[in-house]
Design an enzyme around this catalytic site. Structure first.
Site, mmCIF file in Angstrom:
data_model
loop_
_atom_site.group_PDB
_atom_site.id
_atom_site.type_symbol
_atom_site.label_atom_id
_atom_site.label_comp_id
_atom_site.label_asym_id
_atom_site.label_seq_id
_atom_site.Cartn_x
_atom_site.Cartn_y
_atom_site.Cartn_z
ATOM 1 N N HIS A 19 0.858 -1.198 0.000
ATOM 2 C CA HIS A 19 0.000 0.000 0.000
ATOM 3 C C HIS A 19 0.885 1.236 0.000
ATOM 4 O O HIS A 19 1.327 1.707 1.045
ATOM 5 C CB HIS A 19 -0.924 -0.003 1.230
ATOM 6 C CG HIS A 19 -2.007 1.034 1.143
ATOM 7 N ND1 HIS A 19 -3.343 0.708 1.140
ATOM 8 C CD2 HIS A 19 -1.962 2.389 1.036
ATOM 9 C CE1 HIS A 19 -4.075 1.816 1.047
ATOM 10 N NE2 HIS A 19 -3.233 2.854 0.977
ATOM 11 N N HIS A 21 1.141 5.023 -2.423
ATOM 12 C CA HIS A 21 0.611 5.838 -3.522
ATOM 13 C C HIS A 21 1.766 6.476 -4.279
ATOM 14 O O HIS A 21 2.608 7.150 -3.680
ATOM 15 C CB HIS A 21 -0.315 6.926 -2.980
ATOM 16 C CG HIS A 21 -1.574 6.391 -2.389
ATOM 17 N ND1 HIS A 21 -2.789 6.416 -3.055
ATOM 18 C CD2 HIS A 21 -1.827 5.804 -1.189
ATOM 19 C CE1 HIS A 21 -3.732 5.876 -2.288
ATOM 20 N NE2 HIS A 21 -3.174 5.491 -1.150
ATOM 21 N N ASP A 23 1.800 9.032 -6.511
ATOM 22 C CA ASP A 23 1.829 10.494 -6.448
ATOM 23 C C ASP A 23 2.081 10.991 -5.028
ATOM 24 O O ASP A 23 2.677 12.054 -4.838
ATOM 25 C CB ASP A 23 0.565 11.124 -7.039
ATOM 26 C CG ASP A 23 -0.718 10.445 -6.616
ATOM 27 O OD1 ASP A 23 -0.656 9.415 -5.913
ATOM 28 O OD2 ASP A 23 -1.803 10.923 -7.002
ATOM 29 N N HIS A 249 -9.807 1.157 -0.140
ATOM 30 C CA HIS A 249 -9.714 1.978 1.064
ATOM 31 C C HIS A 249 -11.065 1.890 1.786
ATOM 32 O O HIS A 249 -12.105 2.195 1.196
ATOM 33 C CB HIS A 249 -9.458 3.433 0.704
ATOM 34 C CG HIS A 249 -8.060 3.742 0.287
ATOM 35 N ND1 HIS A 249 -7.514 3.308 -0.903
ATOM 36 C CD2 HIS A 249 -7.088 4.455 0.916
ATOM 37 C CE1 HIS A 249 -6.269 3.737 -1.000
ATOM 38 N NE2 HIS A 249 -5.977 4.440 0.090
ATOM 39 N N GLU A 252 -11.009 3.808 6.999
ATOM 40 C CA GLU A 252 -9.924 4.747 7.314
ATOM 41 C C GLU A 252 -10.523 6.014 7.911
ATOM 42 O O GLU A 252 -10.263 6.361 9.052
ATOM 43 C CB GLU A 252 -9.116 5.071 6.057
ATOM 44 C CG GLU A 252 -7.995 6.063 6.301
ATOM 45 C CD GLU A 252 -7.277 6.501 5.027
ATOM 46 O OE1 GLU A 252 -6.145 6.992 5.137
ATOM 47 O OE2 GLU A 252 -7.862 6.354 3.930
#
Length: 329
Positions: A19, A21, A23, A249, A252
């Protein structure tokens, strides 16, 4: 020093990261250098952007970057540490993504740089996720491109990312695959993500191995966000028909019900974060029995406000939901 020994041991230990990201991992120094070299007056930046949770908002991107003065200030704008809010974290993306958006050479460079840093941390296998639409020319987080005749094309972005990842993974001798993200506020991109994932699922190295829905959990709320919910649910149904891996997701910034919906309605095989599941013993048992992998990100959980230390004076990580999950099997 025993702490130094543990840190060195962890640093040199071969690791897997499921996990992360892309960007969210961009090097702000590379982006700032590119910005000041190609647009020193910052005219490439939007005067403001509209935040999708407040369509009347005007987030003053250009002025904020102008006021940041230098790379240190720019990096501070791009960094979410201490804000403890997912929305504040998303604002950080709105600062640097306009510089990257549609710039395929820069996207390739940043993807290659990501590989370099993964190798430096001894991460030998990575599944890196990103929204190719959000990095495409003309895209916005809040929508409305079609009204201006803009067609958002995600394909060149995936090509650029893949080129950078292939070059970096080969040079640094690591394995990296991709997860393509739908964006919660943009259900109009969701089916396209699934089709792109299906097209590129066997293009190893650096193949697409799954899909996700990121940037919030509004899509689970069918009462207040019906169109968003239906759009994403339809896309995940198509993903199941194609037998594409789904990781979502959930739990969260939303409740445990979102984790349950991710499993039962959307067909998720992995859950990103999932911390709120610890409030429901039956849900935890279902996760265990179905062998659902939870991608926990403890530091991120603090920075998004998903979880808070019981005491402001003492950071006791043994209270974190991931500890409860491990204790529950």
């Amino acid at each position: 020093n025993n702490d130094d020994g543990i840190e060195n041991f962890i640093q040199n230990l071969p690791k897997v990261e499921l996990h992360v990201h892309l960007d969210g991992s961009f090097d702000s120094e590379i982006i700032y250098r590119h910005l000041t070299e190609t647009s020193p007056d910052f005219s490439c930046l939007p005067v403001h952007t509209v935040l999708p949770w407040d369509l009347n908002s005007k987030f003053p991107v250009r002025q904020l970057v102008k006021d940041s003065k230098d790379v240190i200030g720019f990096t501070s704008l791009c960094t979410c540490r201490g804000k403890q809010s997912l929305q504040e974290m998303i604002k950080c993306f709105e600062i640097f993504n306009p510089v990257v958006r549609g710039n395929l050479r820069l996207i390739e460079e940043l993807s290659y740089d990501f590989c370099k840093r993964q190798a430096e941390q001894r991460v030998i296998y990575t599944e890196v996720r990103y929204s190719p639409h959000l990095l495409a020319a003309g895209a916005t987080l809040s929508g409305g491109e079609g009204e201006n005749g803009i067609v958002v094309d995600a394909v060149p972005v995936i090509d650029a990312v893949t080129k950078g990842l292939k070059k970096g993974s080969e040079e640094f001798e690591i394995i990296i695959n991709q997860i393509l993200c739908c964006i919660s506020f943009r259900p109009d991109w969701a089916l396209d993500i699934v089709e792109l994932a299906n097209e590129r699922r066997n293009r190893y190295p650096c193949a697409v191995v799954g899909v996700d829905i990121a940037a919030g959990e509004e899509h689970f709320d069918s009462q207040n966000h019906l169109e968003t919910h239906v759009g994403h649910l339809r896309a995940m149904k198509k993903a199941r028909e194609y037998n594409i891996n789904i990781t979502l997701h959930a739990g969260e910034v939303g409740g445990g019900d979102n984790v349950a919906n991710a499993l039962r309605a959307y067909g998720a095989q992995r859950i990103g974060h999932g911390y709120q599941a610890v409030t429901d013993d039956l849900l935890l048992r279902e996760l265990r029995e179905k062998k659902i992998h939870i991608e926990t990100c403890p530091i991120s959980s603090v920075e998004t406000g998903s979880w808070k230390f019981k005491s402001k004076e003492v950071e006791n990580w043994t209270d974190h939901p991931c500890v409860i999950m491990m204790e529950k099997g």
